[in-house]
Scaffold this motif. Structure first.
Motif, PDB file in Angstrom:
ATOM      1  N   UNK A 135     -41.681 -16.907  10.107  1.00  0.00           N
ATOM      2  CA  UNK A 135     -42.550 -15.854  10.633  1.00  0.00           C
ATOM      3  C   UNK A 135     -41.829 -14.508  10.657  1.00  0.00           C
ATOM      4  N   UNK A 136     -40.579 -14.550  11.112  1.00  0.00           N
ATOM      5  CA  UNK A 136     -39.798 -13.313  11.140  1.00  0.00           C
ATOM      6  C   UNK A 136     -39.591 -12.783   9.730  1.00  0.00           C
ATOM      7  N   UNK A 137     -39.346 -13.677   8.790  1.00  0.00           N
ATOM      8  CA  UNK A 137     -39.178 -13.238   7.407  1.00  0.00           C
ATOM      9  C   UNK A 137     -40.445 -12.568   6.905  1.00  0.00           C
ATOM     10  N   UNK A 138     -41.571 -13.143   7.272  1.00  0.00           N
ATOM     11  CA  UNK A 138     -42.835 -12.552   6.847  1.00  0.00           C
ATOM     12  C   UNK A 138     -43.034 -11.170   7.438  1.00  0.00           C
ATOM     13  N   UNK A 139     -42.687 -11.031   8.696  1.00  0.00           N
ATOM     14  CA  UNK A 139     -42.892  -9.724   9.312  1.00  0.00           C
ATOM     15  C   UNK A 139     -41.920  -8.698   8.769  1.00  0.00           C
TER      16      UNK A 139
ATOM     17  N   UNK B 119     -30.590 -13.852  16.788  1.00  0.00           N
ATOM     18  CA  UNK B 119     -30.622 -14.642  18.028  1.00  0.00           C
ATOM     19  C   UNK B 119     -30.963 -16.113  17.781  1.00  0.00           C
ATOM     20  N   UNK B 120     -32.024 -16.381  16.992  1.00  0.00           N
ATOM     21  CA  UNK B 120     -32.373 -17.798  16.837  1.00  0.00           C
ATOM     22  C   UNK B 120     -31.352 -18.522  15.968  1.00  0.00           C
TER      23      UNK B 120
ATOM     24  N   UNK C 140     -38.748 -25.763  16.276  1.00  0.00           N
ATOM     25  CA  UNK C 140     -39.371 -24.434  16.412  1.00  0.00           C
ATOM     26  C   UNK C 140     -38.613 -23.372  15.642  1.00  0.00           C
ATOM     27  N   UNK C 141     -37.363 -23.647  15.309  1.00  0.00           N
ATOM     28  CA  UNK C 141     -36.548 -22.653  14.622  1.00  0.00           C
ATOM     29  C   UNK C 141     -37.126 -22.282  13.259  1.00  0.00           C
ATOM     30  N   UNK C 142     -37.533 -23.301  12.506  1.00  0.00           N
ATOM     31  CA  UNK C 142     -38.013 -23.027  11.148  1.00  0.00           C
ATOM     32  C   UNK C 142     -39.280 -22.165  11.134  1.00  0.00           C
TER      33      UNK C 142
ATOM     34  N   UNK D  25     -27.280 -18.196   8.938  1.00  0.00           N
ATOM     35  CA  UNK D  25     -27.028 -16.790   9.269  1.00  0.00           C
ATOM     36  C   UNK D  25     -26.705 -16.026   7.984  1.00  0.00           C
ATOM     37  N   UNK D  26     -25.835 -16.652   7.174  1.00  0.00           N
ATOM     38  CA  UNK D  26     -25.476 -16.014   5.912  1.00  0.00           C
ATOM     39  C   UNK D  26     -26.673 -15.822   4.995  1.00  0.00           C
TER      40      UNK D  26
END
Lengths: 199, 446
Positions: free
Chosen positions: B420-424, B383-384, B413-415, B361-362
């Motif tokens: 993907x979220x970082x990319x977006x 959330x994840x 699935x978390x990684x 999270x940090x």
């Protein structure tokens, strides 16, 4: 089938040898290994299946995992004109296989034995019998077993470390020897071909 | 005289309980002379278990030899295709053997022995596993089957793990704040993939006897003898030298150096350390963290803070992933002599998993700070990250198999989701890059 080979087989069938030389290959009956085939500390006889590859086979054969050590035994093919290097390699591989087999048989056996002992003691400390009312063996929880697993690892750390070193050393040596044999064979093939061309 | 041993053998065979050996199987055996030695071997293994029948075993062994030798064509021949009859018989032997072993003799670890194969289980078990299991029971020529080589190489190089490593490297490349260059990207991906193949092959080469003794790894190519150790090393060199060269010359020397360093860390540090000290997990986490760093350096040519952040994600992720996985393998690790936190320091194992899950999270919050992502990234990934931290907390509190499994599967699935979220949420320099990489991302709620 000549009488000598038959007697050799008969002898071998009557005493449990845990690696097997194919009957039809010329072999010194691997005399150097027989001394290590009966470690007195093993309560059970080591099993190696009695197997003979076909006489025409030019390859080594690998078998199913041994029941005690889980390692797969290999029967080595001895070529017609085996060079000293090849013989050295074969002996080293066989010896390493035996050494590995002995270590892992001992390891698995000791582990099982100590695990059973630990479970028995724990159950006795709890006042429970080994089997429950249905006749099934009682199991301890993962946490209780974890204490045993940690203890086993700590107890054997030096032995494992020295096995590691030895195994790495042997593995490297075998691979280097294999490389040398492969190069030697390639050289022989090439020079053999050249000789064939010139004549 | 030579007829009698045969019938005696098959006669003994007939005496086995019908329930264990199907009638059809029996008939086929009796009818087919070339297979009877296999059944004799299995029979011998059965009799060997019972010391009281020592004489019978010797007798059978002797008779079998006479029979095999006398009948000229009865030598074992290589059977390239699986013979289901004989193999099914071997599995039946297992159940017979296991029944015999009900006496409390001290046996090898039951985890190694295959589960008994009765008719109910056959349909449940996947075909590939069953085929592999049955095939493992045969004697085979130690010869390279050229048809099988691609499959063998795939297993040797742990192709799925390699694919994951290449994905993280590609993500590292994509996250770098430079225009996307397809050629460099491809060269970096291929080079990383080849380096990963090398590292995995050498790892398997070192670990043959240990792999033989663990359920998870006993079907690896070197364990099964499908290729020789020399062949495996040659394959590793054939992957590693072009891979590192490609990275050094085709991308940049820094990336090449990181690739070589990673191979060294994995093969010469992590692999031996697994059996010596629990620090292997930390070294392994570094090994996992380097590929995205390599991807970034491939793009930018320098080791920026952004690269280290991405490496940090992978580093922290390793702990919930690996600690949870190793929790349920404690018995195998102990017997195999592997020193893992889950066995030797269980409390530390759980603490570290929790610590690093929360640390994710940090790290996500550092994304906007370091100009790698926009500020939406910590929000969207919360959330994840909270979910995996929650599972890690449950694992920490209860420390049981169920929670460990849940944490492990979550990490799988978390990684990808996180990356993907970082990319977006990447700090946009060139909007076409994001569109190319994440075409199906919905618009982010604010």
């Amino acid at each position: 089938m000549n009488v000598r080979t038959f007697n050799c087989l008969l002898f071998r069938s009557l005493r449990p040898c845990y690696t097997h030389a194919p009957a039809l290959l010329r072999s010194p009956c691997r005399g150097h290994r027989q001394s290590t085939s009966q470690p007195p500390k093993h309560a059970k006889q080591t099993e190696r299946s009695e197997f003979s590859p076909a006489a025409s086979s030019k390859y080594d054969w690998i078998g199913p995992p041994d029941r005690l050590s889980n390692l797969r035994p290999i029967i080595y093919h001895i070529p017609e004109n085996e060079t000293p290097l090849e013989r050295k390699l074969r002996h080293l591989r066989q010896e390493t296989e035996d050494w590995n087999h002995e270590f892992w048989t001992n390891q698995n056996f000791t582990f099982s034995k100590e695990k059973e002992e630990y479970m028995r003691l724990q159950l006795a400390a709890k006042g429970l019998s080994e089997r429950d009312d249905d006749g099934r063996k009682r199991n301890l929880s993962s946490e209780e077993m974890a204490v045993f697993y940690k203890h086993f690892l700590d107890k054997n750390i030096t032995r494992h470390a020295s096995y590691n070193r030895e195994w790495y050393r042997r593995n490297f040596t075998i691979t280097l020897l294999m490389a040398r044999v492969a190069l030697q064979n390639t050289w022989r093939t090439l020079t053999g071909r050249e000789k064939g061309k010139t004549t | 005289m030579y007829k009698t041993p045969c019938s005696r053998l098959t006669g003994v065979w007939k005496c086995l309980p019908h329930g264990l050996v199907g009638v059809n199987v029996q008939q086929k055996l009796i009818a087919n002379a070339s297979r009877s030695h296999m059944s004799a071997r299995s029979l011998i293994q059965l009799c060997r278990k019972n010391q009281a029948e020592w004489f019978t075993f010797q007798h059978l062994c002797f008779l079998k030899r006479q029979y095999v030798k006398s009948s000229g064509g009865l030598c074992q021949r290589a059977r390239p295709k699986q013979e289901p009859v004989a193999s099914a018989l071997d599995d039946r032997d297992d159940s017979v053997v296991r029944q015999v072993q009900k006496i409390p003799a001290l046996k090898p670890e039951p985890g190694i022995v295959e589960p008994p194969c009765d008719s109910k289980n056959i349909q449940v078990e996947p075909e590939a596993t069953k085929a592999a299991r049955l095939e493992a029971r045969q004697w085979k020529e130690l010869r390279v089957e050229y048809n099988d080589l691609p499959g063998i190489y795939a297993r040797l190089s742990k192709i799925k793990l390699t694919a994951l490593v290449v994905t993280t490297a590609a993500a590292g490349y994509a996250m770098a704040p430079v225009p996307f260059d397809l050629v460099t990207f491809l060269m970096a991906s291929v080079g990383t993939g080849l380096s990963s193949c090398t590292a995995n092959s050498i790892n398997q080469y070192f670990e043959v006897p240990f792999d033989s003794n663990m359920n998870r790894t006993k079907n690896r190519p070197l364990v099964r003898g499908q290729i020789s150790p020399l062949h495996a090393v040659s394959f590793a060199l054939a992957c590693g030298i072009p891979g590192v060269t490609l990275l050094t010359l085709g991308v940049n020397p820094l990336t090449g150096f990181l690739g070589a360093l990673n191979i060294f860390l994995y093969t010469c540090c992590y692999t031996p350390l697994k059996r010596l000290s629990i620090t292997n997990t930390w070294v392994g986490a570094v090994v996992g963290a380097i590929p995205p760093v390599m991807g970034w350096t491939a793009a930018t040519g320098s080791l920026d803070l952004g690269a280290l952040l991405l490496g940090g994600f992978l580093f922290s992720w390793q702990f919930p992933h690996f600690n949870a996985l190793s929790w349920n393998l404690r018995e195998d690790y102990s017997r195999g002599g592997y020193r893992m936190m889950s066995v030797t320091h269980p409390g530390l194992c759980k603490r570290v998993a929790l610590r690093h899950s929360v640390g994710l999270i940090g790290l996500s919050a550092l994304g906007p700070v370091l100009d790698v992502t926009t500020w939406t990234f910590p929000l969207v990934s919360l959330p994840i990250n909270l979910y995996i931290s929650f599972l890690a907390f449950r694992f920490y509190r209860h420390g049981d198999r169920q929670n460990a499994r849940k944490l492990f599967f979550c990490s799988l699935w978390h990684l990808p989701m996180l990356l993907l979220l970082a990319l977006t949420c990447k700090k946009s320099r060139v909007s076409q890059d994001e569109a190319a990489v994440a075409p199906s991302t919905p618009s982010l709620p604010l």
